[in-house]
Design an enzyme around this catalytic site. Structure first.
Site, mmCIF file in Angstrom:
data_model
loop_
_atom_site.group_PDB
_atom_site.id
_atom_site.type_symbol
_atom_site.label_atom_id
_atom_site.label_comp_id
_atom_site.label_asym_id
_atom_site.label_seq_id
_atom_site.Cartn_x
_atom_site.Cartn_y
_atom_site.Cartn_z
ATOM 1 N N THR A 157 -4.365 7.076 2.433
ATOM 2 C CA THR A 157 -4.068 5.943 3.323
ATOM 3 C C THR A 157 -3.184 4.885 2.652
ATOM 4 O OG1 THR A 157 -5.975 4.666 2.560
ATOM 5 C CG2 THR A 157 -6.368 6.213 4.371
ATOM 6 N N ARG B 79 -5.186 2.570 -5.274
ATOM 7 C CA ARG B 79 -4.687 2.927 -3.944
ATOM 8 C C ARG B 79 -5.275 4.255 -3.525
ATOM 9 N NH1 ARG B 79 1.656 2.749 -2.851
ATOM 10 N NH2 ARG B 79 1.616 4.525 -4.249
ATOM 11 N N ASP C 62 4.449 6.492 -11.736
ATOM 12 C CA ASP C 62 3.126 5.866 -11.673
ATOM 13 C C ASP C 62 2.899 5.043 -12.935
ATOM 14 O OD1 ASP C 62 0.250 5.459 -12.038
ATOM 15 O OD2 ASP C 62 0.071 6.691 -10.233
ATOM 16 N N ASP D 248 -0.446 5.533 -14.966
ATOM 17 C CA ASP D 248 -0.460 6.814 -15.686
ATOM 18 C C ASP D 248 0.471 6.781 -16.888
ATOM 19 O OD1 ASP D 248 -2.340 8.004 -14.090
ATOM 20 O OD2 ASP D 248 -0.893 9.010 -12.787
HETATM 21 C C1 PRP Z 1 -0.524 1.049 -8.516
HETATM 22 C C2 PRP Z 1 0.108 -0.220 -9.041
HETATM 23 C C3 PRP Z 1 -0.303 -1.238 -8.025
HETATM 24 C C4 PRP Z 1 -0.324 -0.452 -6.745
HETATM 25 C C5 PRP Z 1 0.919 -0.782 -5.963
HETATM 26 O O1 PRP Z 1 -1.876 1.081 -8.852
HETATM 27 O O2 PRP Z 1 -0.292 -0.551 -10.344
HETATM 28 O O3 PRP Z 1 -1.577 -1.809 -8.270
HETATM 29 O O4 PRP Z 1 -0.320 0.936 -7.116
HETATM 30 O O5 PRP Z 1 0.898 -0.170 -4.729
HETATM 31 P P1 PRP Z 1 0.782 -0.971 -3.361
HETATM 32 O O6 PRP Z 1 1.754 -2.097 -3.426
HETATM 33 O O7 PRP Z 1 1.170 0.060 -2.335
HETATM 34 O O8 PRP Z 1 -0.642 -1.420 -3.191
HETATM 35 P P2 PRP Z 1 -2.788 2.375 -8.650
HETATM 36 O O9 PRP Z 1 -3.463 2.348 -7.333
HETATM 37 O O10 PRP Z 1 -1.974 3.600 -8.954
HETATM 38 O O11 PRP Z 1 -3.912 2.164 -9.735
HETATM 39 P P3 PRP Z 1 -3.796 2.126 -11.342
HETATM 40 O O12 PRP Z 1 -3.066 0.862 -11.717
HETATM 41 O O13 PRP Z 1 -5.216 2.125 -11.770
HETATM 42 O O14 PRP Z 1 -3.047 3.355 -11.788
HETATM 43 N N1 URA Z 2 2.309 2.461 -7.929
HETATM 44 C C1 URA Z 2 3.029 2.883 -9.001
HETATM 45 O O1 URA Z 2 2.522 2.899 -10.129
HETATM 46 N N2 URA Z 2 4.294 3.286 -8.804
HETATM 47 C C2 URA Z 2 4.872 3.260 -7.590
HETATM 48 O O2 URA Z 2 6.050 3.640 -7.477
HETATM 49 C C3 URA Z 2 4.116 2.817 -6.485
HETATM 50 C C4 URA Z 2 2.831 2.413 -6.683
#
Ligand code: PRP
Ligand code: URA
Length: 209
Positions: free
Chosen positions: A108, A104, A200, A203
């Site tokens: 944005t 994400r 997160d 993370d």
């Molecule tokens: C997080 C999570 C989802 C997304 C959800 O990923 O694992 O993929 O955010 O958010 P949304 O519904 O608003 O799209 P992130 O972008 O943090 O990437 P990561 O899994 O690599 O940490």
């Molecule tokens: N992605 C995450 O990992 N946690 C949240 O709460 C939202 C998006």
């Protein structure tokens, strides 16, 4: 008509969800517990998988049995979706696994794609899109768009914690997709995090913060 939204209510899932919500839970336990919840969710989600009747010769006679009629393909959204894959494949060891890499944009909140690779059988398979967090719904909707462009017809989304905003977006853009969650939380905060959520997920799974 929208797909169904199932919040799987099971004492073991609820207990394990409490563990991963706890900010004191460290990487090792967080990762193990996410995988365990993935396995428990898989049991519920696969309840209605299509089966075919087969004759099996037992040492005694022919038994009419039922076996899975279609391949199952799991598509984790990288990174956090990977955390649920081992748990699901523990129950469906023959499942093939495709990958889609999305992150994400912090400003944005729009998903950015950086990787995609799927098994050839995916178009005719039962496909489980896996991502623990359904926040705005942008990432899950993007992954489903990509799969539908490839001709995939049968898609179910499997997550852990959802926000109403994300559920609404998936239902609006992909009314044919059923949604399975372990919990439906209250809302998103101003940074797009689920409240109360678990922070997160990527993370916490990989110790990157
Ligand atoms: C997080 C999570 C989802 C997304 C959800 O990923 O694992 O993929 O955010 O958010 P949304 O519904 O608003 O799209 P992130 O972008 O943090 O990437 P990561 O899994 O690599 O940490
Ligand atoms: N992605 C995450 O990992 N946690 C949240 O709460 C939202 C998006």
């Amino acid at each position: 008509m929208s797909g169904k939204v199932v919040v799987v209510n099971h004492p073991l899932i609820n207990h394990k969800l409490a563990l991963i919500r706890d900010e004191k839970t460290g990487t090792k336990d967080f990762r193990q517990t996410v995988s365990e919840i993935g396995m428990l969710m898989a049991y519920e989600i696969t309840r209605n998988l299509p089966t075919k009747e087969v004759d099996i010769k037992t040492p005694v006679a022919i038994a009419k049995c039922h076996m899975l009629a279609k391949e199952v393909v799991i598509v984790p959204i990288l990174r956090a979706g990977l955390g649920m894959v081992d748990g699901i494949t523990a129950l469906i060891p023959t499942a093939k696994v495709g990958h889609i890499g999305l992150y994400r944009d912090e400003e944005t909140l729009e998903p950015k794609e950086y990787y995609a690779k799927f098994p050839n059988v995916i178009t005719e398979a039962t496909v489980l899109v896996v991502d623990p967090m359904l926040a705005t719904g942008g990432s899950v909707c993007h992954a489903i768009d990509v799969l539908k462009r490839k001709g995939v017809k049968n898609i179910t989304y499997v997550g852990l914690v959802g926000a109403p905003e994300g559920v609404k977006q998936v239902q609006t853009k992909h009314p044919d997709v059923d949604i399975f969650l372990a919990a439906l939380d209250d809302k998103l905060n101003e940074k797009g995090y689920i409240v109360p959520g678990l922070g997160d997920c990527g993370d916490r799974l990989y110790g990157t913060k």
